[in-house]
Design a protein around this motif. Structure first.
Motif, PDB file in Angstrom:
ATOM      1  N   ARG A 313     -41.310  75.998 -21.640  1.00 25.17           N
ATOM      2  CA  ARG A 313     -41.936  75.148 -22.600  1.00 25.17           C
ATOM      3  C   ARG A 313     -42.976  74.375 -21.694  1.00 25.17           C
ATOM      4  O   ARG A 313     -44.080  73.961 -22.077  1.00 25.17           O
ATOM      5  N   MET A 316     -46.148  76.201 -20.584  1.00 27.08           N
ATOM      6  CA  MET A 316     -46.964  76.225 -21.562  1.00 27.08           C
ATOM      7  C   MET A 316     -47.554  75.159 -22.127  1.00 27.08           C
ATOM      8  O   MET A 316     -49.018  74.997 -22.641  1.00 27.08           O
ATOM      9  N   ALA A 326     -50.229  82.416 -27.248  1.00 28.31           N
ATOM     10  CA  ALA A 326     -49.362  82.540 -26.323  1.00 28.31           C
ATOM     11  C   ALA A 326     -48.944  83.790 -26.207  1.00 28.31           C
ATOM     12  O   ALA A 326     -48.229  84.116 -27.137  1.00 28.31           O
ATOM     13  N   ILE A 328     -45.403  85.460 -24.002  1.00 30.91           N
ATOM     14  CA  ILE A 328     -44.515  85.258 -22.937  1.00 30.91           C
ATOM     15  C   ILE A 328     -43.831  86.740 -22.787  1.00 30.91           C
ATOM     16  O   ILE A 328     -43.237  87.366 -23.470  1.00 30.91           O
ATOM     17  N   ILE A 407     -47.292  83.161 -31.204  1.00 24.16           N
ATOM     18  CA  ILE A 407     -46.911  82.975 -29.874  1.00 24.16           C
ATOM     19  C   ILE A 407     -45.881  84.223 -29.852  1.00 24.16           C
ATOM     20  O   ILE A 407     -45.002  84.561 -30.786  1.00 24.16           O
ATOM     21  N   VAL A 422     -45.329  83.407 -18.573  1.00 29.46           N
ATOM     22  CA  VAL A 422     -45.963  82.812 -19.515  1.00 29.46           C
ATOM     23  C   VAL A 422     -47.611  82.817 -19.512  1.00 29.46           C
ATOM     24  O   VAL A 422     -48.007  82.514 -18.638  1.00 29.46           O
ATOM     25  N   ASP A 424     -51.461  82.525 -21.784  1.00 36.99           N
ATOM     26  CA  ASP A 424     -52.261  82.012 -22.907  1.00 36.99           C
ATOM     27  C   ASP A 424     -52.957  83.176 -23.731  1.00 36.99           C
ATOM     28  O   ASP A 424     -53.947  82.881 -24.470  1.00 36.99           O
TER      29      ASP A 424
END
Lengths: 437, 174
Positions: A313, A316, A326, A328, A407, A422, A424
């Protein structure tokens, strides 16, 4: 649309160089007049920008305002009266004349048809052999690519040429054909990168690496498919350095486009593979492409004092969150931790948690150039939440990942370390590979 | 001295593709429609039939439920500035550029509201392709639609409009 109002372009020198060198030469039919200011003007103190206005036009050397008036009022030259569609390019022959290998390699490099690593030269024999990897006809148009200057038809044969160049085998061709529907990859002055995710049974059939070193240079299928995407993007997309590829730093990720397979066998119970979340059947083989800029890796093992998803988090929060995008990528061990220790029964639950818990200040959000160019016009047109966010004080916290569906969570890796990335990257709907067999 | 590879000269398949002056009929959107079993050329009356339409009457009703629908005008910015449905935002459709070039704008649209694209064209020719692109971006199929009849139908029903031309007409009327 004809407004019959004199118009000129005012742009920084780098953009004018691009426009005059490539864009209007091929695309606009009628040349556009430009007045140019130095670059950069974004991020500069206001006094600097004011200085640009009171300074000189970068193209003519005249005072900027005089150049502007002159460009708007002086009669069109004969060359500037050109209008309509640009002339058609000459049809190029299907085969190059025979030549020595070294000359052909030099030609391919000069034309920028390569990634400047050695390629397999696409001889007619090799391309014919590659085409045995699909039932589709060589002249079938896979996709028409709208580039600056017209429309280019990417045929099955042209995809096969790129597949040969990348070092692929015929069995890779259906994957590369499916991938070609997503070509060319993202290209922007800000340096973009891509992610190619392979899902479904094809992963095992072609031995894509989904485990240890899934993203490293340790597997042929990952290597050649990822590379083929770059070669297709450069050749069919006409991406040439300083001609129409203007990524200021570029991205090393573009050599292979982070091509890997999801480790579907290691998914925790209840966590669906990426392609199943997109609506495909588990038995479908699918390739999905993500586009973004950034990837941040975890460093070291997960710690009890600060749960993994908290750290994700935090990281991000440094992304611009354009389109809430995003992706992950997590090792199966982390997936197990997130499910069994922290209670995320599905990937969707984890995505929703990020959407609700990633925050950043309004100043940080609006301070990003991509957000400025996208969200400010929407804010000014009254679209929420952007209109409300524009009114917030700089230090107010916002939740920029408004769309949890954007996401994505992908599980890959060899269970050697509690590792994750992570990114984008926004992932588009996948493409069925089986359609191209 | 030049070295030769095997038999010497290589016949290499030429890589570049032919440039055409106009977009081919095989645009990504049309490819998508063909994939769905629909040939747009065969059914001129309603291109992109797989794209769900919504009537102006229904949109007008939904607009009264504040915030439940986002309207997107696909006309060029100059035309949008002159006239658009009140409350709409502008994302111009340009068939000559890759649809994905609009992805940053399209993906900034909310994922939890009904999004209605409309154009100033007779059969949603410019708005329906945007709906298809939204699907590619992962938006729910039941949350993105094209306005049937577009701006023309909206005008026929005398629903609220905005823009410089509209304002000028109102001032003239006053």
């Amino acid at each position: 649309m004809q407004c019959k109002i004199p118009a000129i372009g005012i742009a920084s020198s780098n953009i004018v160089h691009y426009a005059t060198d490539y864009d209007f030469k091929y695309n606009n039919g009628m040349p556009i007049r430009y007045v140019s200011v130095p670059f950069p003007f974004t991020g500069q103190p206001r006094a600097v920008d004011v200085g640009y206005v009171s300074g000189k036009d970068m193209l003519t050397g005249q005072p900027l305002m005089s150049a502007l008036v002159s460009a708007l009022t002086s009669p069109l030259t004969a060359d500037e009266k050109i209008s309509g569609a640009p002339p058609e390019e000459a049809v190029e022959p299907r085969l190059l004349p025979p030549d020595f290998e070294e000359n052909l390699r030099q030609l391919f490099d000069e034309k920028e048809w390569t990634d400047f690593n050695s390629i397999i030269l696409p001889t007619e024999r090799r391309v014919t052999a590659m085409l045995k990897g699909t039932s589709h006809k060589p002249d079938e148009v896979v996709k028409t690519i709208n580039i600056t200057g017209g429309a280019r038809q990417l045929t099955v044969e042209k995809v096969a040429i790129n597949a040969v160049m990348a070092g692929a085998s015929p069995e890779h061709l259906p994957v590369i054909l499916a991938l070609s529907t997503q070509a060319p990859f993202g290209n922007s002055t800000s340096s973009m990168a891509n992610m190619v995710v392979i899902s479904g049974p094809i992963r095992n059939r072609l031995k894509f690496n989904c485990g240890t070193n899934a993203m490293g240079p340790y597997n042929r299928s990952n290597a050649v498919v990822g590379r083929a995407f770059t070669l297709m993007s450069k050749t069919a997309g006409d991406l040439r350095n300083n001609v129409n590829a203007w990524e200021t730093l570029g991205s090393n990720l573009q050599y292979n486009n982070m091509c890997y397979g999801e480790n579907e066998e290691a998914l925790p119970a209840g966590w669906d593979p990426l392609h199943v979340e997109m609506g495909f059947k588990p038995t479908d083989s699918v390739v999905s492409v993500g586009t973004g800029w950034s990837s941040i890796a975890s460093v070291g093992a997960s710690q009890v004092i600060y749960p993994t998803h908290f750290l994700m988090r935090d990281y991000m929060g440094s992304f611009c969150a354009s389109g809430s995008a995003a992706t992950i990528v997590i090792d199966p061990t982390v997936a197990e931790l997130l499910k069994n220790v922290h209670g995320f029964k599905t990937k969707a639950q984890l995505s929703e948690w990020f959407s609700q818990n990633v925050t950043k200040t309004a100043a940080s959000y609006w301070g990003n150039g991509v957000i400025q160019s996208i969200a400010v016009p929407f804010a000014l047109q009254g679209l929420e939440p952007y209109a409300s966010w524009r009114k917030l004080p700089d230090d107010a916290l916002i939740k920029p990942f408004t769309n949890p569906k954007a996401i994505h969570v992908v599980v890959a890796g060899g269970e050697v370390q509690t590792m994750w990335f992570v990114t984008d990257f926004g992932i588009r709907r996948g493409v069925l590979i089986d359609d191209w067999a | 001295m030049k070295s030769r590879l095997f038999a010497g000269l290589l016949f290499v398949v030429l890589l570049p593709v032919t440039l055409c002056s106009t977009p081919s009929p095989n645009s990504p959107q049309q490819a998508a429609s063909k994939k769905a079993g629909q040939d747009t050329s065969a059914k001129q009356a309603e291109p992109f039939p797989q794209v769900p339409r919504i009537t102006a009457e229904e949109v007008e009703r939904l607009l009264k439920e504040k915030g439940s629908v986002v309207l997107v005008d696909t006309d060029d910015p100059v035309s949008f500035e002159a006239e658009h449905i009140k409350g709409a935002v502008n994302i111009a459709y340009d068939p000559t550029v890759e649809a994905r070039e609009q992805d940053p704008l399209l993906s900034a649209l909310p994922g939890d509201k009904l999004i209605v694209f409309y154009c100033n064209c007779s059969h949603e020719e410019d708005s329906a392709p945007m709906v298809l692109e939204m699907w590619e971006l992962g938006y729910s199929r039941d949350k993105v639609k094209a306005l049937k009849g577009g701006l023309t139908r909206w005008e026929q029903l005398s629903y609220p409009l905005a823009g410089t031309d509209v304002q000028a007409a109102q001032e003239k009327g006053n």
